[in-house]
Design an enzyme around this catalytic site. Structure first.
Site, PDB file in Angstrom:
ATOM      1  CD  GLU A  50      -3.048   0.529  -0.041  1.00 59.31           C
ATOM      2  OE1 GLU A  50      -4.201   1.634  -0.101  1.00 59.31           O
ATOM      3  OE2 GLU A  50      -3.131  -0.203  -0.379  1.00 59.31           O
ATOM      4  CD  GLU A  51       2.409   3.518   3.853  1.00 54.88           C
ATOM      5  OE1 GLU A  51       3.080   4.758   3.355  1.00 54.88           O
ATOM      6  OE2 GLU A  51       1.751   3.682   4.715  1.00 54.88           O
TER       7      GLU A  51
END
Length: 177
Positions: free
Chosen positions: A79-80
């Site tokens: 996600e990051e």
């Protein structure tokens, strides 16, 4: 008015040129702008994702050291940064787990772009947040994204669209119990 339109068109061409790395094909008519002709990933960092085997190794090592589930670490990294170790956010977060400079300092990270240092520190932060929020993954992820102060003040996942989407996206990637 013609001068203003000409200046606007020149500004658009300059912006499109900066994105494409070259001058765009001239617009076909007065009411069109010279947009990017081919798909260009505007937000992708200028490095490839870390090879899966190397990323798995880092995740497994940090998971065992800190007692944080590897699926959670992997989902946060995905996600990051999409697994790209050179990623930098518009707010200054860096590396695979998008550590803010203060977080890097807190965990003694010398090089936030070093995958091992970054994953180790990000996993330590996750462990710390999970402990603080009694294992509540949603609150821990909210604090990872929006900051502990905001989660503490709200007492729940903050009503920030980015944070709500962040938590939902990561939780949906985790194995169901």
């Amino acid at each position: 008015m013609a001068t203003a339109l000409s200046q606007q068109r020149a500004s658009v061409i300059k912006q499109v040129s900066a994105v494409m790395g070259r001058a765009p094909v001239p617009a076909a008519s007065f009411f069109t702008a010279p947009w990017v002709e081919s798909p260009v990933a505007l937000n992708l960092p200028p490095c490839d994702p870390l090879p899966g085997s190397r990323l798995d190794e880092l995740i497994e090592t940090s998971s065992k050291q800190e007692g944080v589930k590897p699926d959670l670490i992997r989902a946060v990294i995905e996600e990051e940064s999409g697994g790209r170790p050179c990623a930098v956010s518009s707010k200054g977060a860096q590396g695979l787990m998008q550590l803010m400079p203060a977080t890097s300092d807190q965990f003694g990270v010398k090089d936030p772009f070093d995958p091992k240092q970054n994953v180790d520190a990000g996993t330590k932060l996750l462990k710390q947040l999970l402990a603080k929020y009694n294992g509540d993954i949603s609150l821990a992820l909210s604090a990872y994204n929006a900051g502990e102060d905001r989660v503490d003040r709200d007492g729940k996942v903050p009503a920030i669209p980015e944070t709500m989407n962040y938590v939902t996206d990561i939780v949906s990637k985790l194995p169901k119990k």
